[in-house]
Design a protein around this motif. Structure first.
Motif, mmCIF file in Angstrom:
data_model
loop_
_atom_site.group_PDB
_atom_site.id
_atom_site.type_symbol
_atom_site.label_atom_id
_atom_site.label_comp_id
_atom_site.label_asym_id
_atom_site.label_seq_id
_atom_site.Cartn_x
_atom_site.Cartn_y
_atom_site.Cartn_z
ATOM 1 N N ARG A 164 2.792 -13.530 0.177
ATOM 2 C CA ARG A 164 2.130 -13.444 1.347
ATOM 3 C C ARG A 164 2.216 -11.824 1.751
ATOM 4 N N THR A 165 1.258 -11.547 2.018
ATOM 5 C CA THR A 165 1.217 -9.888 2.873
ATOM 6 C C THR A 165 0.797 -10.074 4.286
ATOM 7 N N ALA A 166 1.700 -9.709 5.013
ATOM 8 C CA ALA A 166 1.469 -9.788 6.448
ATOM 9 C C ALA A 166 1.111 -8.424 7.215
ATOM 10 N N PHE A 167 0.338 -8.494 8.320
ATOM 11 C CA PHE A 167 -0.456 -7.604 8.780
ATOM 12 C C PHE A 167 -0.047 -7.615 10.299
ATOM 13 N N ASP A 168 -0.002 -6.415 11.065
ATOM 14 C CA ASP A 168 0.266 -6.449 12.511
ATOM 15 C C ASP A 168 -1.344 -6.452 13.211
ATOM 16 N N GLN A 190 -1.934 -2.956 10.147
ATOM 17 C CA GLN A 190 -1.100 -2.186 9.088
ATOM 18 C C GLN A 190 -0.134 -3.229 8.592
ATOM 19 N N VAL A 191 0.118 -3.021 7.179
ATOM 20 C CA VAL A 191 0.890 -3.865 6.479
ATOM 21 C C VAL A 191 2.244 -3.830 7.030
ATOM 22 N N ILE A 192 2.808 -4.914 7.204
ATOM 23 C CA ILE A 192 4.384 -5.185 7.740
ATOM 24 C C ILE A 192 5.355 -5.505 6.498
ATOM 25 N N TYR A 193 4.903 -6.539 5.983
ATOM 26 C CA TYR A 193 5.594 -6.978 4.913
ATOM 27 C C TYR A 193 4.934 -7.704 3.749
ATOM 28 N N PHE A 194 5.634 -7.749 2.648
ATOM 29 C CA PHE A 194 5.327 -8.657 1.472
ATOM 30 C C PHE A 194 6.161 -9.608 1.105
ATOM 31 N N SER A 195 5.972 -11.010 1.119
ATOM 32 C CA SER A 195 6.969 -11.904 0.724
ATOM 33 C C SER A 195 6.621 -12.770 -0.746
ATOM 34 N N SER A 196 7.499 -13.021 -1.411
ATOM 35 C CA SER A 196 7.327 -13.529 -2.628
ATOM 36 C C SER A 196 8.435 -14.836 -2.742
ATOM 37 N N LEU A 198 2.494 -9.605 15.018
ATOM 38 C CA LEU A 198 2.117 -9.912 13.592
ATOM 39 C C LEU A 198 0.707 -10.840 14.007
ATOM 40 N N ALA A 199 -0.198 -10.573 13.264
ATOM 41 C CA ALA A 199 -1.712 -10.854 13.692
ATOM 42 C C ALA A 199 -2.153 -11.925 12.400
ATOM 43 N N ARG A 200 -2.059 -11.515 11.079
ATOM 44 C CA ARG A 200 -2.673 -12.131 9.978
ATOM 45 C C ARG A 200 -2.107 -12.006 8.902
ATOM 46 N N ALA A 201 -2.287 -12.886 7.824
ATOM 47 C CA ALA A 201 -1.670 -12.509 6.496
ATOM 48 C C ALA A 201 -2.377 -13.077 5.459
ATOM 49 N N ARG A 202 -2.411 -12.563 4.427
ATOM 50 C CA ARG A 202 -3.227 -12.981 3.323
ATOM 51 C C ARG A 202 -2.101 -13.905 2.322
ATOM 52 N N GLN A 203 -2.473 -15.023 1.934
ATOM 53 C CA GLN A 203 -1.394 -15.699 1.264
ATOM 54 C C GLN A 203 -1.865 -16.635 0.138
ATOM 55 N N ASN A 237 0.940 -1.307 -0.200
ATOM 56 C CA ASN A 237 -0.015 0.075 0.210
ATOM 57 C C ASN A 237 0.879 1.255 0.014
ATOM 58 N N VAL A 238 1.980 1.290 -0.858
ATOM 59 C CA VAL A 238 2.668 2.610 -1.060
ATOM 60 C C VAL A 238 2.858 2.664 -2.540
ATOM 61 N N PRO A 239 3.299 4.298 -2.872
ATOM 62 C CA PRO A 239 3.118 4.487 -4.339
ATOM 63 C C PRO A 239 4.568 3.296 -5.044
ATOM 64 N N THR A 240 4.119 3.148 -6.267
ATOM 65 C CA THR A 240 4.864 2.723 -7.026
ATOM 66 C C THR A 240 6.237 3.603 -7.055
ATOM 67 N N ASP A 241 7.446 3.068 -7.051
ATOM 68 C CA ASP A 241 8.787 3.326 -7.165
ATOM 69 C C ASP A 241 9.247 4.090 -5.690
ATOM 70 N N GLU A 242 8.210 3.622 -4.744
ATOM 71 C CA GLU A 242 8.863 3.994 -3.263
ATOM 72 C C GLU A 242 9.747 3.216 -2.877
ATOM 73 N N SER A 243 10.842 3.480 -2.117
ATOM 74 C CA SER A 243 11.938 2.781 -1.625
ATOM 75 C C SER A 243 11.586 2.069 -0.667
ATOM 76 N N VAL A 244 11.749 0.662 -0.791
ATOM 77 C CA VAL A 244 11.383 -0.345 0.295
ATOM 78 C C VAL A 244 12.666 -1.287 0.293
ATOM 79 N N LEU A 245 12.756 -1.762 1.717
ATOM 80 C CA LEU A 245 13.997 -2.595 1.961
ATOM 81 C C LEU A 245 13.566 -3.978 1.558
ATOM 82 N N THR A 246 14.458 -4.626 0.689
ATOM 83 C CA THR A 246 13.931 -6.175 0.239
ATOM 84 C C THR A 246 15.063 -6.835 0.655
ATOM 85 N N ILE A 247 14.693 -8.218 1.168
ATOM 86 C CA ILE A 247 15.572 -9.003 1.682
ATOM 87 C C ILE A 247 15.452 -10.408 0.862
ATOM 88 N N GLU A 248 16.631 -10.689 0.008
ATOM 89 C CA GLU A 248 16.543 -12.042 -0.756
ATOM 90 C C GLU A 248 17.412 -13.028 0.011
#
Length: 195
Positions: free
Chosen positions: A149-153, A157-163, A116-121, A58-69
């Motif tokens: 997975r999109t995880a919420f607290d 609030q959205v906390i992370y998105f993992s692929s 962390l409370a829930r996630a959409r997967q 839920n951020v604008p496209t091209d916003e800087s996000v931290l990505t861990i691979e």
């Protein structure tokens, strides 16, 4: 055990089970099932969010996000390629920590106090392309489980998105399902039955 023509007899590896209906991290689930989780390679960098990541966080496209691979291992065998993107506020905290062999879920909850409370997967089957073939040591065109997975607290609030891409030959997802109401399914007349 299984046989391969012209190759010999091999010991079949125990499938890595995961609970379909439980929100748990890779390491948590592995340990709970008697496996030893690990990480083979880690890349941590700030990236511009693409359309998929931006929509999930839920951020604008091209916003800087931290990505861990990370290449995730079970008993020293690479079984998954994981990319986790964090909203900036969490990313600023995460980038200061050792992320090599640590559970992101554990860091979020125990070190950063994120509830962390829930996630959409979503789980889909995809065909392994060149990058995944090499990383997961699978045949070209092999089936791979793609899990987004999109995880919420606790405050939603959205906390992370993992692929993540998992070896389909090593993973099995199980879960109990229940009907919400018996009235959902109404009996239908059988074709060719009496009217």
């Amino acid at each position: 055990m299984y046989r391969r023509a012209g190759k010999g007899t091999f010991v079949a590896k125990r499938p890595i089970g995961r609970d379909l209906l439980t929100f748990s991290g890779f390491s948590e689930e592995a340990v709970a099932r008697g496996f030893r989780p690990g990480t083979k390679h880690v890349t941590v960098e700030w990236r511009s969010a693409d359309a998929v990541v931006a929509a999930a966080l839920n951020v604008p496209t091209d916003e800087s996000v931290l990505t861990i691979e990370r290449l995730r291992t079970i008993d020293d065998e690479v079984v998954a390629v994981e990319a986790v993107s964090f909203v900036a506020a969490i990313g600023l905290l995460m980038e200061k920590l050792d992320l090599a062999d640590t559970s992101c879920t554990e860091i979020l909850e125990r070190q950063l106090g994120v509830a962390l409370a829930r996630a959409r997967q979503e789980i889909t089957a995809v065909v392994a392309r060149a990058k995944l073939v090499k990383a997961l040591d699978v045949s070209s065109g092999a089936a791979v489980l793609q899990i987004d997975r999109t995880a919420f607290d606790a405050t939603d609030q959205v906390i992370y998105f993992s692929s993540s891409s998992y070896r389909a030959d090593r993973y099995i997802y199980t879960g109990w399902i229940e009907r919400k109401s018996a009235s959902i399914a109404q009996p239908r007349q059988l074709i060719g039955g009496s009217r």
